[in-house]
Write an enzyme that holds these catalytic residues in place. Structure first.
Site, PDB file in Angstrom:
ATOM      1  N   ASP A 162      41.659  39.754  36.566  1.00  0.00           N
ATOM      2  CA  ASP A 162      42.144  41.095  36.926  1.00  0.00           C
ATOM      3  C   ASP A 162      43.477  41.417  36.227  1.00  0.00           C
ATOM      4  OD1 ASP A 162      41.722  43.529  38.123  1.00  0.00           O
ATOM      5  OD2 ASP A 162      42.183  42.904  40.159  1.00  0.00           O
ATOM      6  N   ASP A 163      44.595  41.110  36.865  1.00  0.00           N
ATOM      7  CA  ASP A 163      45.927  41.402  36.304  1.00  0.00           C
ATOM      8  C   ASP A 163      46.765  40.125  36.397  1.00  0.00           C
ATOM      9  OD1 ASP A 163      45.739  44.494  36.069  1.00  0.00           O
ATOM     10  OD2 ASP A 163      45.051  44.034  38.098  1.00  0.00           O
ATOM     11  N   HIS A 213      42.481  43.593  33.012  1.00  0.00           N
ATOM     12  CA  HIS A 213      43.175  44.809  32.563  1.00  0.00           C
ATOM     13  C   HIS A 213      44.252  44.367  31.586  1.00  0.00           C
ATOM     14  CE1 HIS A 213      41.389  47.202  35.898  1.00  0.00           C
ATOM     15  NE2 HIS A 213      41.354  46.018  36.465  1.00  0.00           N
ATOM     16  N   GLU A 219      36.389  47.043  46.396  1.00  0.00           N
ATOM     17  CA  GLU A 219      37.616  46.211  46.414  1.00  0.00           C
ATOM     18  C   GLU A 219      38.364  46.612  47.695  1.00  0.00           C
ATOM     19  OE1 GLU A 219      40.497  47.218  43.367  1.00  0.00           O
ATOM     20  OE2 GLU A 219      41.592  45.329  43.596  1.00  0.00           O
TER      21      GLU A 219
HETATM   22  N1  ADE Z   1      44.014  48.600  37.770  1.00  0.00           N
HETATM   23  C1  ADE Z   1      44.506  47.410  37.455  1.00  0.00           C
HETATM   24  N2  ADE Z   1      44.121  46.496  38.346  1.00  0.00           N
HETATM   25  C2  ADE Z   1      43.341  47.116  39.248  1.00  0.00           C
HETATM   26  C3  ADE Z   1      42.634  46.720  40.402  1.00  0.00           C
HETATM   27  N3  ADE Z   1      42.642  45.457  40.841  1.00  0.00           N
HETATM   28  N4  ADE Z   1      41.952  47.646  41.084  1.00  0.00           N
HETATM   29  C4  ADE Z   1      41.932  48.906  40.688  1.00  0.00           C
HETATM   30  N5  ADE Z   1      42.584  49.339  39.603  1.00  0.00           N
HETATM   31  C5  ADE Z   1      43.275  48.445  38.886  1.00  0.00           C
HETATM   32 ZN    ZN Z   2      40.458  45.303  38.161  1.00  0.00          ZN
END
Ligand code: ADE
Ligand code: ZN
Length: 340
Positions: A281-282, A22, A203
Site C-alpha cells: 500500500d503506502d 501507491h 477497506e
Molecule cells: N491512497 C493511498 N493509499 C490509500 C489507501 N490505503 N486507501 C485509499 N486511498 C489511498
Molecule cells: Zn491502496
C-alpha cells in the site's frame, strides 16, 4: 515473537509481485526532506524525525491528509523518477520481481504540475528499475474518489497521449461516502479505451462497495476488499469467480481497519478460498515494505508455509501479465519454495 527462521528464509526466498503500491506512498521522510531542499520548499516539519512522528494515524482520512501534504515536494519530472527508482531499489531486497504501481495524477495536476511531468518521470523510474534491478512493471492510473467524476474525465483526457504506457485505471482516496457508482461513466470510458480496471473497495467502505466495484465499474481486482466477510454471499461469489483481493495487512492496522495484526481476517479469507495476495500500500507511512508485510503477518497470525507460498503464487496469478509469463512466475515461486 519472531517468525520461525525457516519461515523467514522462505519469505525472503520467494519471488513476489507487488500489486497494491501507491508510488506516492513510498516517499520516505528522508526523501521528503531532500526533495524539499532541492526544490526550495518548506517540508512542513522541523526534522525528519518530527515528520516520521507525524506518521501516526486514526483512520484513512488522517493518513490521506499527511500523504497529500508530503506529495507537495514532488515538483519536477526528475523528482518522480527518483522516487520511483528508489522504491524499486528497495523492493528488490524483498524479492519483488514484478510491480504494478498506482499513481495519483490529480494529487499533482491539482497543484499545477503538468500531467506529462508526472507520468514521464514515473515511466523513466520504472525503466530504471527494469534495467538496473530486473523488475518488470505496469502503471495504474488512479482517480481520486473524493473529487468529481468530471475531474476524473479531465484526467482521463490528459492520459490519452500515454495510453500505451498505462495498463489500468483504479480508484482510491476517501472511500466512505464516495461509492463506485459515482464513477460509473468514467470507468466505462476507460474500458472503451482498452484500459483494465481495479478499484479500492471494502477497506473503510462497506461490502456493498465491493459488489459495485465489480458490477458497476467492471473491476477485475479488488484492492483491500477485507470487509467482504460482512456478506457471506459476496464471499461465495469472490471465491467462485477467483476475484483477486490485494490485501495490505500493515496498512490495515496503521489505519485501524483492524486493531492489531493478530485481529486481521487474512486467515479467514484464505480458509474461505479467496484469491488473496499480500501487498504494502503506502510502505513509507505504514511501517514496512513487502517483506515486512509477509513477515509481520506470518508471525502475528501463525501463517503456515503453505499460506505464505499461496499468497506469493496468487500475486502472480492476479498480475496483468501474459498467461505464459504468469505461469512461469508461479512455477518460479514453487521452485523457490521447494529449495528454501
Ligand atoms: N491512497 C493511498 N493509499 C490509500 C489507501 N490505503 N486507501 C485509499 N486511498 C489511498
Ligand atoms: Zn491502496
Amino acid at each position: 515473537m519472531t517468525a520461525h527462521p525457516d519461515l523467514s528464509r522462505l519469505i525472503q526466498a520467494l519471488p513476489k509481485a507487488e500489486l497494491h503500491l501507491h508510488i506516492e506512498g513510498t516517499l520516505e521522510p528522508e526523501l521528503v526532506f531532500s526533495l524539499a531542499a532541492r526544490n526550495g520548499i518548506d517540508p512542513g516539519y522541523p526534522s525528519v524525525d518530527a515528520l516520521r512522528a507525524a506518521y501516526d494515524f486514526q483512520d484513512l482520512q488522517s493518513f490521506l491528509d499527511v500523504y497529500y501534504a508530503g506529495a507537495k515536494v514532488l515538483q519536477k519530472e526528475r523528482d518522480f523518477r527518483d522516487m520511483t527508482r528508489a522504491y524499486l531499489e528497495r523492493a528488490r531486497e524483498d524479492g519483488v520481481v514484478h510491480a504494478e504501481v498506482f499513481f495519483d495524477p490529480q494529487t499533482h495536476t491539482g497543484r499545477g504540475i503538468p500531467f506529462d511531468a508526472v507520468i514521464t518521470g514515473i515511466l523513466r523510474g520504472l525503466e530504471d528499475g527494469q534495467r538496473e534491478f530486473g523488475i518488470t512493471s505496469r502503471l495504474i492510473l488512479c482517480f481520486l474518489r473524493h473529487l468529481s467524476e468530471d475531474e476524473a474525465f479531465h484526467t482521463l483526457s490528459e492520459a490519452k497521449p500515454f495510453l500505451s504506457e498505462i495498463e489500468a485505471v483504479g480508484l482510491d482516496s476517501a472511500e466512505a461516502g464516495n461509492p463506485p457508482e459515482k464513477f460509473q461513466k468514467v470507468f466505462a470510458a476507460a474500458r472503451e479505451l482498452g484500459l483494465r480496471v481495479v478499484a479500492h473497495a471494502g477497506e473503510e467502505g462497506p461490502a456493498s462497495y465491493i459488489r459495485s466495484a465489480l458490477d458497476v465499474l467492471g473491476a477485475e481486482r479488488i484492492d483491500h476488499g477485507v470487509r467482504c466477510t460482512e456478506d457471506d454471499e459476496l464471499v461465495a461469489r469472490l471465491a467462485r469467480e477467483k476475484t483477486p483481493l490485494t490485501v495490505c495487512p500493515l496498512s490495515n492496522v496503521a489505519l485501524r481497519v483492524f486493531p492489531t495484526l493478530a485481529d486481521h481476517n487474512l486467515p479467514e479469507l484464505l480458509r474461505r478460498g479467496l484469491n488473496v495476495s499480500l501487498h504494502s500500500d503506502d510502505p513509507a507511512y505504514f511501517g514496512g515494505y513487502l517483506g515486512e508485510n509477509f513477515q509481520a503477518t506470518a508471525e502475528a497470525l501463525s501463517l503456515s508455509p503453505e499460506d505464505i507460498v499461496a499468497c506469493a503464487e496468487n500475486s502472480f496469478r492476479a498480475a496483468f501479465l501474459p498467461d505464459e509469463t504468469r505461469r512461469e512466475h508461479v512455477r518460479s515461486v514453487q521452485t523457490a519454495a521447494a529449495r528454501a
